[in-house]
Design a protein around this motif. Structure first.
Motif, PDB file in Angstrom:
ATOM      1  N   ALA A 142      -0.304   5.460  -0.048  1.00  0.00           N
ATOM      2  CA  ALA A 142      -1.036   6.348   0.158  1.00  0.00           C
ATOM      3  C   ALA A 142      -0.459   7.689   0.363  1.00  0.00           C
ATOM      4  CB  ALA A 142      -2.047   5.800   1.117  1.00  0.00           C
ATOM      5  N   HIS A 182      -4.132   6.409  -3.655  1.00  0.00           N
ATOM      6  CA  HIS A 182      -3.451   5.330  -3.180  1.00  0.00           C
ATOM      7  C   HIS A 182      -3.476   4.163  -4.512  1.00  0.00           C
ATOM      8  CE1 HIS A 182      -7.501   3.989  -2.674  1.00  0.00           C
ATOM      9  NE2 HIS A 182      -6.921   2.637  -2.573  1.00  0.00           N
ATOM     10  N   LEU A 225       0.914  -1.371  -0.129  1.00  0.00           N
ATOM     11  CA  LEU A 225       0.084  -0.004  -0.108  1.00  0.00           C
ATOM     12  C   LEU A 225       0.757   1.159   0.111  1.00  0.00           C
ATOM     13  CD1 LEU A 225      -2.834   1.441   0.243  1.00  0.00           C
ATOM     14  CD2 LEU A 225      -2.375   1.357   2.673  1.00  0.00           C
ATOM     15  N   LEU A 262      -7.234  11.189   2.246  1.00  0.00           N
ATOM     16  CA  LEU A 262      -6.851  10.575   1.294  1.00  0.00           C
ATOM     17  C   LEU A 262      -6.937  11.462  -0.075  1.00  0.00           C
ATOM     18  CD1 LEU A 262      -5.613   7.661   0.761  1.00  0.00           C
ATOM     19  CD2 LEU A 262      -7.850   6.913   0.440  1.00  0.00           C
ATOM     20  N   TRP A 270      -2.697  -1.905  10.708  1.00  0.00           N
ATOM     21  CA  TRP A 270      -3.892  -1.944  10.180  1.00  0.00           C
ATOM     22  C   TRP A 270      -4.423  -3.151  10.024  1.00  0.00           C
ATOM     23  CZ3 TRP A 270      -3.996   3.203   7.045  1.00  0.00           C
ATOM     24  CH2 TRP A 270      -3.568   4.289   7.643  1.00  0.00           C
ATOM     25  N   PHE A 283     -12.755   5.791   4.586  1.00  0.00           N
ATOM     26  CA  PHE A 283     -11.670   5.519   5.420  1.00  0.00           C
ATOM     27  C   PHE A 283     -11.292   6.758   6.045  1.00  0.00           C
ATOM     28  CE2 PHE A 283      -7.312   4.873   6.186  1.00  0.00           C
ATOM     29  CZ  PHE A 283      -7.377   4.018   7.347  1.00  0.00           C
ATOM     30  N   LEU A 310      -8.708   0.452  -0.353  1.00  0.00           N
ATOM     31  CA  LEU A 310      -9.269   1.201   0.839  1.00  0.00           C
ATOM     32  C   LEU A 310     -10.522   1.571   0.752  1.00  0.00           C
ATOM     33  CD1 LEU A 310      -6.071   3.572   1.809  1.00  0.00           C
ATOM     34  CD2 LEU A 310      -6.819   1.506   2.963  1.00  0.00           C
ATOM     35  N   ASP A 311     -11.531   1.586   1.892  1.00  0.00           N
ATOM     36  CA  ASP A 311     -12.861   1.936   1.831  1.00  0.00           C
ATOM     37  C   ASP A 311     -12.910   3.506   1.277  1.00  0.00           C
ATOM     38  OD1 ASP A 311     -15.337   3.094   2.604  1.00  0.00           O
ATOM     39  OD2 ASP A 311     -15.776   1.157   3.737  1.00  0.00           O
ATOM     40  N   ALA A 333      -8.565   8.309   7.596  1.00  0.00           N
ATOM     41  CA  ALA A 333      -7.047   8.100   7.979  1.00  0.00           C
ATOM     42  C   ALA A 333      -6.854   9.356   8.752  1.00  0.00           C
ATOM     43  CB  ALA A 333      -6.386   8.118   6.321  1.00  0.00           C
ATOM     44  N   ILE A 365      -6.972  -4.746   7.197  1.00  0.00           N
ATOM     45  CA  ILE A 365      -7.809  -4.270   6.112  1.00  0.00           C
ATOM     46  C   ILE A 365      -7.979  -5.395   5.432  1.00  0.00           C
ATOM     47  CG2 ILE A 365      -7.514  -2.952   3.871  1.00  0.00           C
ATOM     48  CD1 ILE A 365      -5.262  -0.973   5.110  1.00  0.00           C
TER      49      ILE A 365
END
Length: 202
Positions: A12, A23, A10, A20, A53, A32, A28-29, A34, A55
């Motif tokens: 990002a 990424h 990942l 975000l 994390w 999300f 990633l939702d 962050a 995920i």
């Protein structure tokens, strides 16, 4: 040695508010948050920080890196490394034990499967409340094992790493007490490795 076998899963880019921007790698939702993650909060304040994390039912070691120019924060780079099959295979070579991750009741990666993936998850989910060194049976084989809880910086348990060895085979050369001591030592080594990787951001 383990890190040399691993590549980032990942990457990002976050803005100066921790939002975000883009990424690549693991999904990633879209919702999300962050900016609420402790590692990102630290990075927003100019500090390199690490965390773990969960995920998509897998574990990700990460580093949140502040991007600075002329002492001005420009954004945050998040780099994540999945605790995947290569990770477990390398630990297996170092410890000569079987290892299984359990995350959200599922087994994303393991060095040994007791039947299929779902059957393996059921076996280890049933062991989640066991403490210390314990024996269990799977596929007509007796094992002696222990568990390391994977805890993020919020002090939440987000997964577990099970370390176990065939008791039937080991009894031919080692007594149960020696195996227990061996597993305790291996558990300490594995915990130290996991802790050091998190602090180093993988």
């Amino acid at each position: 040695e383990i890190n040399l076998r691993r590549q980032a899963n990942l990457l990002a880019v976050l803005n100066t508010r921790g939002e975000l921007l883009a990424h690549v790698g693991m999904p990633l939702d879209p919702g999300f948050d962050a900016a609420s993650e402790p590692a990102v909060i630290d990075a927003l304040n100019g500090f390199l920080s690490g965390d773990v994390w969960a995920i998509d039912d897998t574990l990700l070691e990460l580093a949140a890196v502040p991007v600075m120019t002329s002492s001005q924060l420009q954004g945050i780079l998040v780099i994540g490394l999945q605790m995947n099959q290569s990770f477990l295979d390398a630990l297996r070579q170092m410890t000569d034990c079987q290892l299984t991750f359990l995350v959200n009741g599922k087994v994303p990666f393991s060095t040994y499967y007791c039947g299929d993936r779902d059957a393996t998850a059921q076996i280890f989910a049933a062991l989640r409340d066991r403490q210390g060194i314990y024996d269990f049976k799977a596929m007509d084989t007796h094992y002696l094992g222990t568990k390391i809880n994977i805890i993020n910086v919020k002090n939440d348990i987000i997964g577990a790493l099970y370390i176990y060895k065939s008791l039937d085979k080991a009894l031919a050369s080692l007594g149960p007490l020696r195996i227990s001591i061996f597993l305790i030592a291996l558990g300490g080594i594995a915990l130290s490795l996991l802790f050091s990787y998190v602090l180093a951001g993988g």
